[in-house]
Motif scaffolding. Structure first.
Motif, PDB file in Angstrom:
ATOM      1  N   PRO A 145       0.804  -1.225   0.000  1.00 35.90           N
ATOM      2  CA  PRO A 145       0.000   0.000   0.000  1.00 35.90           C
ATOM      3  C   PRO A 145       0.843   1.285   0.000  1.00 35.90           C
ATOM      4  O   PRO A 145       1.750   1.440   0.827  1.00 35.90           O
ATOM      5  CB  PRO A 145      -0.835  -0.132   1.279  1.00 35.90           C
ATOM      6  CG  PRO A 145      -0.998  -1.610   1.438  1.00 35.90           C
ATOM      7  CD  PRO A 145       0.315  -2.203   0.990  1.00 35.90           C
ATOM      8  N   HIS A 146       0.528   2.149  -0.931  1.00 39.48           N
ATOM      9  CA  HIS A 146       1.250   3.417  -1.077  1.00 39.48           C
ATOM     10  C   HIS A 146       0.339   4.412  -1.782  1.00 39.48           C
ATOM     11  O   HIS A 146      -0.720   4.033  -2.281  1.00 39.48           O
ATOM     12  CB  HIS A 146       2.545   3.204  -1.882  1.00 39.48           C
ATOM     13  CG  HIS A 146       2.308   2.772  -3.297  1.00 39.48           C
ATOM     14  ND1 HIS A 146       2.006   1.469  -3.630  1.00 39.48           N
ATOM     15  CD2 HIS A 146       2.291   3.469  -4.464  1.00 39.48           C
ATOM     16  CE1 HIS A 146       1.835   1.373  -4.938  1.00 39.48           C
ATOM     17  NE2 HIS A 146       1.991   2.584  -5.469  1.00 39.48           N
ATOM     18  N   SER A 147       0.764   5.665  -1.834  1.00 37.76           N
ATOM     19  CA  SER A 147      -0.015   6.667  -2.575  1.00 37.76           C
ATOM     20  C   SER A 147       0.938   7.594  -3.321  1.00 37.76           C
ATOM     21  O   SER A 147       2.134   7.652  -3.002  1.00 37.76           O
ATOM     22  CB  SER A 147      -0.894   7.475  -1.618  1.00 37.76           C
ATOM     23  OG  SER A 147      -0.069   8.275  -0.808  1.00 37.76           O
ATOM     24  N   HIS A 148       0.389   8.292  -4.324  1.00 37.66           N
ATOM     25  CA  HIS A 148       1.190   9.242  -5.111  1.00 37.66           C
ATOM     26  C   HIS A 148       0.612  10.640  -4.907  1.00 37.66           C
ATOM     27  O   HIS A 148      -0.512  10.918  -5.354  1.00 37.66           O
ATOM     28  CB  HIS A 148       1.154   8.870  -6.596  1.00 37.66           C
ATOM     29  CG  HIS A 148       1.627   7.468  -6.844  1.00 37.66           C
ATOM     30  ND1 HIS A 148       2.947   7.101  -6.730  1.00 37.66           N
ATOM     31  CD2 HIS A 148       0.946   6.336  -7.134  1.00 37.66           C
ATOM     32  CE1 HIS A 148       3.060   5.805  -6.954  1.00 37.66           C
ATOM     33  NE2 HIS A 148       1.856   5.312  -7.211  1.00 37.66           N
ATOM     34  N   PRO A 149       1.354  11.513  -4.215  1.00 38.85           N
ATOM     35  CA  PRO A 149       0.801  12.834  -3.903  1.00 38.85           C
ATOM     36  C   PRO A 149       0.558  13.707  -5.119  1.00 38.85           C
ATOM     37  O   PRO A 149      -0.249  14.635  -5.056  1.00 38.85           O
ATOM     38  CB  PRO A 149       1.855  13.459  -2.979  1.00 38.85           C
ATOM     39  CG  PRO A 149       3.091  12.649  -3.138  1.00 38.85           C
ATOM     40  CD  PRO A 149       2.671  11.284  -3.612  1.00 38.85           C
TER      41      PRO A 149
ATOM     42  N   ALA B 235       0.839   4.217 -15.508  1.00 36.12           N
ATOM     43  CA  ALA B 235       1.062   5.535 -16.131  1.00 36.12           C
ATOM     44  C   ALA B 235       0.519   6.620 -15.213  1.00 36.12           C
ATOM     45  O   ALA B 235      -0.516   6.432 -14.561  1.00 36.12           O
ATOM     46  CB  ALA B 235       0.373   5.580 -17.484  1.00 36.12           C
ATOM     47  N   PHE B 236       1.217   7.743 -15.176  1.00 35.17           N
ATOM     48  CA  PHE B 236       0.899   8.823 -14.237  1.00 35.17           C
ATOM     49  C   PHE B 236       0.773  10.161 -14.968  1.00 35.17           C
ATOM     50  O   PHE B 236       1.529  10.411 -15.919  1.00 35.17           O
ATOM     51  CB  PHE B 236       2.025   8.971 -13.208  1.00 35.17           C
ATOM     52  CG  PHE B 236       2.335   7.702 -12.469  1.00 35.17           C
ATOM     53  CD1 PHE B 236       1.715   7.409 -11.273  1.00 35.17           C
ATOM     54  CD2 PHE B 236       3.248   6.783 -12.987  1.00 35.17           C
ATOM     55  CE1 PHE B 236       1.991   6.237 -10.587  1.00 35.17           C
ATOM     56  CE2 PHE B 236       3.536   5.607 -12.312  1.00 35.17           C
ATOM     57  CZ  PHE B 236       2.906   5.334 -11.111  1.00 35.17           C
ATOM     58  N   ASN B 237      -0.108  11.024 -14.471  1.00 33.61           N
ATOM     59  CA  ASN B 237      -0.190  12.367 -15.067  1.00 33.61           C
ATOM     60  C   ASN B 237       0.710  13.341 -14.295  1.00 33.61           C
ATOM     61  O   ASN B 237       0.289  14.418 -13.894  1.00 33.61           O
ATOM     62  CB  ASN B 237      -1.642  12.866 -15.131  1.00 33.61           C
ATOM     63  CG  ASN B 237      -2.323  12.894 -13.782  1.00 33.61           C
ATOM     64  OD1 ASN B 237      -1.895  12.227 -12.848  1.00 33.61           O
ATOM     65  ND2 ASN B 237      -3.384  13.664 -13.676  1.00 33.61           N
TER      66      ASN B 237
ATOM     67  N   SER C 118      -2.663  10.869 -10.479  1.00 33.47           N
ATOM     68  CA  SER C 118      -3.494   9.674 -10.596  1.00 33.47           C
ATOM     69  C   SER C 118      -2.672   8.630 -11.342  1.00 33.47           C
ATOM     70  O   SER C 118      -1.689   8.956 -12.012  1.00 33.47           O
ATOM     71  CB  SER C 118      -4.784   9.979 -11.378  1.00 33.47           C
ATOM     72  OG  SER C 118      -5.542  10.938 -10.681  1.00 33.47           O
ATOM     73  N   GLU C 119      -3.087   7.379 -11.220  1.00 28.18           N
ATOM     74  CA  GLU C 119      -2.311   6.291 -11.834  1.00 28.18           C
ATOM     75  C   GLU C 119      -3.247   5.375 -12.604  1.00 28.18           C
ATOM     76  O   GLU C 119      -4.298   4.995 -12.079  1.00 28.18           O
ATOM     77  CB  GLU C 119      -1.608   5.511 -10.712  1.00 28.18           C
ATOM     78  CG  GLU C 119      -0.994   4.198 -11.165  1.00 28.18           C
ATOM     79  CD  GLU C 119      -0.328   3.450 -10.002  1.00 28.18           C
ATOM     80  OE1 GLU C 119       0.128   4.091  -9.034  1.00 28.18           O
ATOM     81  OE2 GLU C 119      -0.294   2.213 -10.071  1.00 28.18           O
ATOM     82  N   SER C 120      -2.895   5.034 -13.838  1.00 32.33           N
ATOM     83  CA  SER C 120      -3.641   3.973 -14.511  1.00 32.33           C
ATOM     84  C   SER C 120      -2.757   2.735 -14.540  1.00 32.33           C
ATOM     85  O   SER C 120      -1.561   2.815 -14.795  1.00 32.33           O
ATOM     86  CB  SER C 120      -4.094   4.395 -15.909  1.00 32.33           C
ATOM     87  OG  SER C 120      -2.996   4.704 -16.692  1.00 32.33           O
TER      88      SER C 120
ATOM     89  N   VAL D  17      -4.539   5.662  -1.274  1.00 38.84           N
ATOM     90  CA  VAL D  17      -3.684   4.511  -0.967  1.00 38.84           C
ATOM     91  C   VAL D  17      -4.138   3.309  -1.800  1.00 38.84           C
ATOM     92  O   VAL D  17      -5.344   3.015  -1.861  1.00 38.84           O
ATOM     93  CB  VAL D  17      -3.746   4.193   0.543  1.00 38.84           C
ATOM     94  CG1 VAL D  17      -3.026   2.886   0.849  1.00 38.84           C
ATOM     95  CG2 VAL D  17      -3.138   5.340   1.355  1.00 38.84           C
ATOM     96  N   HIS D  18      -3.178   2.638  -2.434  1.00 38.40           N
ATOM     97  CA  HIS D  18      -3.510   1.513  -3.321  1.00 38.40           C
ATOM     98  C   HIS D  18      -2.404   0.457  -3.268  1.00 38.40           C
ATOM     99  O   HIS D  18      -1.333   0.695  -2.723  1.00 38.40           O
ATOM    100  CB  HIS D  18      -3.704   2.008  -4.756  1.00 38.40           C
ATOM    101  CG  HIS D  18      -2.481   2.671  -5.329  1.00 38.40           C
ATOM    102  ND1 HIS D  18      -2.124   3.957  -5.011  1.00 38.40           N
ATOM    103  CD2 HIS D  18      -1.516   2.212  -6.167  1.00 38.40           C
ATOM    104  CE1 HIS D  18      -1.012   4.273  -5.647  1.00 38.40           C
ATOM    105  NE2 HIS D  18      -0.615   3.225  -6.350  1.00 38.40           N
ATOM    106  N   PHE D  19      -2.687  -0.697  -3.874  1.00 41.22           N
ATOM    107  CA  PHE D  19      -1.699  -1.793  -3.911  1.00 41.22           C
ATOM    108  C   PHE D  19      -1.983  -2.653  -5.132  1.00 41.22           C
ATOM    109  O   PHE D  19      -3.048  -2.532  -5.769  1.00 41.22           O
ATOM    110  CB  PHE D  19      -1.792  -2.643  -2.628  1.00 41.22           C
ATOM    111  CG  PHE D  19      -3.122  -3.340  -2.514  1.00 41.22           C
ATOM    112  CD1 PHE D  19      -3.348  -4.561  -3.138  1.00 41.22           C
ATOM    113  CD2 PHE D  19      -4.171  -2.731  -1.832  1.00 41.22           C
ATOM    114  CE1 PHE D  19      -4.584  -5.172  -3.073  1.00 41.22           C
ATOM    115  CE2 PHE D  19      -5.405  -3.350  -1.768  1.00 41.22           C
ATOM    116  CZ  PHE D  19      -5.610  -4.563  -2.390  1.00 41.22           C
TER     117      PHE D  19
HETATM  118 MN    MN Z   1       1.206   3.340  -7.386  1.00 43.51          MN
END
Ligand code: MN
Ligand code: GLV
Length: 221
Positions: free
Chosen positions: A113-117, A175-177, A120-122, A159-161
Motif C-alpha cells: 500500500p502506497h499513494s502518489h501525492p 502511467a501517471f499524469n 493519478s495512476e492507470s 492509498v492503493h496496492f
Molecule cells: Mn502506485
C-alpha cells in the motif's frame, strides 16, 4: 418574477464561479510553455521541475527510454520490483506531465500500500492475474482482479496496492499524469522514517504494545 441572476448576490456568485473555473487544472503538472524541455538534471538552480538543456544539444535519444523493457528484480520479501520511467531516469519527460513505471511481481508478490501525492495512476496488466485495489477517503475499498490488457484507475493521492493472485509472475505498466508522481509507502513512512517516528506514536495509533511495533520496525531495518 425576478430572474435568478439579476440579484446582486446571485450575480456575484456567478462571477466567482466563472473566475474559479479555469483554476482547477485538469492535469496534475503545469502545462509546458515550449515544445519540449529536456531536463538538465545537473543544473545548479533549483526550481519547480528542471531547467532545459539547450535545444541545440537535444537529440532523439533524449526522447527514448528502454528501461521498461527490462525485468525488475523481485528477489525480496515482497516479491516486487519497480522500474521507474520518471523525469529522474528519463529527462525528456520534463514539463510534459506524464511518466510510466513497470512493476514486476513474483508469484504471490505485492506492491505494498502506497499513494502518489502528485498524480493519478492507470494500471494495465501486461501479463498475469493481479488484484488491484485502493481505499477512498471515506474508507471504501474499491478493487478488481485484472488480467492481461485490463486497466484500473487509481485516483490521485489515494492509498492503493497490487497483489499477484495468479499462478505465475505478473507484469504491469503504470502511467501517471505527472513527470514525478512521488510515492508515500505507508509501511516505510511509519516504520522506517529517518529519524524514526516515536514508538509511542505508533503504539497509540495502532493500539498495540511496544513489542508489536518493534517487531514491525525490525522488518524494515
Ligand atoms: Mn502506485
Ligand atoms: C504502482 O502502483 C506504481 O506506483 O507503479
Amino acid at each position: 418574477m425576478m430572474a435568478l441572476t439579476s440579484s446582486p448576490v446571485n450575480m456575484l456568485g456567478c462571477l466567482i464561479i466563472l473566475l474559479l473555473l479555469p483554476y482547477p487544472s485538469l492535469s496534475a503538472d503545469p502545462d509546458p510553455l515550449q515544445n519540449f524541455c529536456v531536463a538538465d538534471l545537473n543544473a545548479t538552480v533549483s526550481l519547480n521541475g528542471f531547467p532545459c538543456k539547450p535545444v541545440s544539444e537535444v537529440t532523439a535519444d533524449d526522447f527514448f527510454f528502454d528501461g521498461l523493457s527490462k525485468e525488475g528484480n523481485t528477489d525480496n520479501p515482497f516479491g516486487f520490483g519497480v522500474t521507474q520511467g520518471n523525469v529522474l531516469s528519463f529527462p525528456g519527460l520534463n514539463t510534459l506531465g506524464l511518466s510510466m513505471n513497470r512493476v514486476d511481481l513474483a508469484r504471490g508478490g505485492i506492491n505494498a500500500p502506497h499513494s502518489h501525492p502528485r498524480a493519478s495512476e492507470s494500471v494495465v496488466v501486461i501479463k498475469g492475474e493481479v488484484l488491484v485495489g485502493f481505499v477512498s477517503t471515506s474508507n471504501v475499498y474499491y478493487y478488481k482482479v485484472l488480467t492481461e490488457g485490463e486497466m484500473f484507475i487509481i485516483p490521485r493521492g489515494l492509498v492503493h496496492f497490487q497483489y499477484n493472485v495468479g499462478h505465475s509472475k505478473a507484469i504491469l505498466l503504470t502511467a501517471f499524469n505527472s513527470q514525478l508522481p512521488g510515492a508515500v509507502i505507508v509501511s516505510q513512512t511509519l516504520f522506517a522514517s529517518n529519524p524514526p517516528v516515536p514508538v509511542e506514536i505508533l503504539t497509540k495509533t495502532f493500539q498495540v504494545d511496544d513489542g508489536v511495533i518493534n517487531s514491525i520496525k525490525s522488518k524494515f531495518a
